[in-house]
Design an enzyme around this catalytic site. Structure first.
Site, short mmCIF file in Angstrom:
data_model
loop_
_atom_site.label_atom_id
_atom_site.label_comp_id
_atom_site.label_asym_id
_atom_site.label_seq_id
_atom_site.Cartn_x
_atom_site.Cartn_y
_atom_site.Cartn_z
N GLY A 110 -16.48 3.45 -1.51
CA GLY A 110 -17.44 4.15 -1.90
C GLY A 110 -18.77 4.50 -1.65
CG LEU A 139 -22.29 -0.01 -1.74
CD1 LEU A 139 -22.13 -1.31 -0.42
CD2 LEU A 139 -23.67 0.16 -1.96
N PRO A 168 -16.05 -2.69 1.98
CG PRO A 168 -15.65 -2.33 4.19
CD PRO A 168 -15.14 -2.71 2.87
CE1 TYR A 228 -2.98 -3.19 0.32
CE2 TYR A 228 -3.72 -2.41 2.58
CZ TYR A 228 -4.19 -2.85 1.34
OH TYR A 228 -4.72 -4.23 1.19
N1 LIG Z 1 -7.34 -8.03 0.37
C1 LIG Z 1 -7.18 -6.67 -0.80
O1 LIG Z 1 -6.84 -7.57 -1.74
C2 LIG Z 1 -7.96 -5.71 -0.59
C3 LIG Z 1 -8.07 -4.45 -1.40
C4 LIG Z 1 -8.61 -3.66 -1.42
C5 LIG Z 1 -8.68 -3.01 -0.12
N2 LIG Z 1 -8.15 -3.61 1.10
C6 LIG Z 1 -8.92 -3.27 2.04
O2 LIG Z 1 -9.57 -2.74 2.14
C7 LIG Z 1 -10.27 -1.52 2.59
C8 LIG Z 1 -11.04 -0.77 2.91
O3 LIG Z 1 -11.37 -0.82 1.18
P1 LIG Z 1 -11.30 0.19 -0.11
O4 LIG Z 1 -10.50 1.63 1.27
O5 LIG Z 1 -11.09 0.06 -1.05
O6 LIG Z 1 -12.76 0.60 -0.04
P2 LIG Z 1 -13.83 0.95 0.72
O7 LIG Z 1 -13.32 0.41 2.33
O8 LIG Z 1 -15.66 0.56 0.39
O9 LIG Z 1 -14.36 2.29 0.50
C9 LIG Z 1 -13.43 3.42 0.76
C10 LIG Z 1 -14.33 4.99 0.46
O10 LIG Z 1 -14.99 4.80 1.05
C11 LIG Z 1 -15.66 6.47 1.61
N3 LIG Z 1 -16.18 5.88 2.75
C12 LIG Z 1 -15.37 6.12 3.89
N4 LIG Z 1 -15.62 5.40 5.15
C13 LIG Z 1 -16.51 6.50 4.95
C14 LIG Z 1 -18.61 7.02 5.68
N5 LIG Z 1 -18.66 6.86 6.59
N6 LIG Z 1 -19.77 7.71 4.55
C15 LIG Z 1 -19.14 8.17 3.51
N7 LIG Z 1 -17.84 7.72 2.86
C16 LIG Z 1 -17.03 7.07 3.34
C17 LIG Z 1 -14.16 6.87 1.71
O11 LIG Z 1 -14.00 8.15 1.76
P3 LIG Z 1 -12.92 8.73 2.75
O12 LIG Z 1 -11.21 8.43 2.65
O13 LIG Z 1 -12.79 10.46 2.46
O14 LIG Z 1 -13.15 8.35 4.62
C18 LIG Z 1 -13.13 5.95 0.67
O15 LIG Z 1 -13.71 6.63 -0.55
C19 LIG Z 1 -9.24 -0.76 2.43
O16 LIG Z 1 -8.31 0.56 2.97
C20 LIG Z 1 -7.32 -1.71 2.41
O17 LIG Z 1 -7.13 -2.16 3.98
C21 LIG Z 1 -7.99 -5.40 0.26
#
Ligand SMILES: NC(=O)c1ccc[n+]([C@@H]2O[C@H](COP(=O)([O-])OP(=O)(O)OC[C@H]3O[C@@H](n4cnc5c(N)ncnc54)[C@H](OP(=O)(O)O)[C@@H]3O)[C@@H](O)[C@H]2O)c1
Length: 309
Positions: free
Chosen positions: A207, A209, A203, A57
């Site tokens: 963003g 959802l 989850p 990351y």
């Molecule tokens: N194992 C794997 O292959 C893999 C792959 C992808 C991701 N991951 C892990 O999963 C974590 C989460 O995935 P992700 O960050 O890609 O997607 P996500 O959690 O589904 O979505 C993140 C997005 O949602 C927004 N957000 C967060 N909280 C919010 C709220 N309360 N209200 C409105 N918008 C909100 C964030 O914006 P803001 O930043 O402005 O809050 C960001 O744009 C990653 O950080 C990583 O650690 C793992």
């Protein structure tokens, strides 16, 4: 502060975490590290204690910034990181070097939960699990996880770990209301059967959802003049609409409703939304202060069921 009941176990590893963790894959993408310190502090003050990172990351900056948070605040948290089995990494030495580099970036002697980031490698799952067992024995990691493993790969990994008397703690896979494949591809079932945590990444589907993303939905959750007027709503619009309606009735946000649905879906599920914003961090923590009732859960389940496949 999060209630005692709002914690979950990482399988039978003995590690307890807040039912929601936070992903840090976009930490250190910008230049404002102070904002990230604030996010970290708000989360731990509110009782969120599970942080997810990986060596890949932001080219190690996510791990380093999380390490800086640990140094600054000295708060007891559970840290998860990941080894990337890149095609050029085929030896045990490369695995240990990568783990040592992660320990160094994080500034810790032991990583609580260490995952194999993905299963696409020439190394066998057995070899990878043997290396993980060596890392446990060396005291460099406390618990072993896998990520993006299907049910068959998970079972193979768990069987090999069992030879070393080590339980598999978690499988981290993509899981949300518009990506429900873990329910159909056997991963959720395997997590239940093996008593392994299903750590749900993305989850919020990156963003998608969140509030005000329904094309054409008015504040009452019904179609507006600019929206899908005259057309049947899409599968995603149906999900967004029910989330908006419940969010409004509860005085909560769409993201909180979506996260609460995952929490209620199964006790093995631990979502890890990613955030870089203090406001969202507080909202994530507040998700654990309330729960969906049976009718709300069922209505969302029905609207999103086409996404199972
Ligand atoms: N194992 C794997 O292959 C893999 C792959 C992808 C991701 N991951 C892990 O999963 C974590 C989460 O995935 P992700 O960050 O890609 O997607 P996500 O959690 O589904 O979505 C993140 C997005 O949602 C927004 N957000 C967060 N909280 C919010 C709220 N309360 N209200 C409105 N918008 C909100 C964030 O914006 P803001 O930043 O402005 O809050 C960001 O744009 C990653 O950080 C990583 O650690 C793992």
């Amino acid at each position: 502060m999060i209630r005692e009941s709002q914690h979950r176990l990482l399988g039978v590893s003995g590690i307890r975490v807040s039912s929601l963790g936070v992903g840090t894959n976009r930490w250190a993408q910008g230049r404002n590290d102070e904002a990230v310190f604030q996010v970290f502090q708000s989360l731990v003050d509110a009782g969120v204690n599970f942080f997810d990172t990986a060596e890949i990351y932001t080219r190690g900056r996510s791990e380093r910034l999380l390490g800086a948070c640990l140094q600054r605040y000295h708060r007891p948290v559970v840290i998860a990181s990941k080894f990337a089995p890149l095609p050029t990494r085929l030896s045990g030495r490369q695995f240990m070097n990568a783990l040592d580099a992660s320990l160094n970036c994080l500034g810790v002697q032991t990583i609580d939960l260490y995952y194999i980031h993905f299963p696409y490698t020439l190394l066998s799952i057995e070899k990878l699990m043997d290396l993980m067992a060596q890392a446990v024995e060396a005291g460099k990691i406390r618990a072993v996880g896998v990520s993006n493993f299907n049910a068959k790969q998970m079972r193979r990994a768990a069987t090999r770990l069992a030879h070393h008397h080590i339980p598999m703690a978690a499988n981290q896979v993509r899981y949300n209301l518009i990506h429900r494949q873990p329910e159909e591809n056997g991963v959720l079932e395997a997590c239940r059967e093996l008593n392994v945590a299903l750590v749900a990444y993305r989850p919020l589907e990156r963003g998608r959802l969140k509030s005000n993303t329904v094309p054409g939905a008015s504040s009452s959750g019904s179609p507006s003049s600019t929206g899908w007027k005259g057309k049947a709503p899409s599968k995603e619009e149906n999900v967004q609409k029910i989330l908006q309606t419940i969010a409004q009735q509860r005085g909560k946000s769409v993201s909180q409703v979506a996260l609460n649905w995952l929490l209620r879906r199964d006790e093995h599920v631990i979502p890890i939304p990613g955030t870089t914003s203090e406001r969202h961090a507080l909202e994530i923590a507040d998700t654990l202060s309330w729960e969906l009732n049976d009718d709300e859960f069922a209505a969302i389940d029905q609207a999103s069921s086409p996404w199972k496949h």
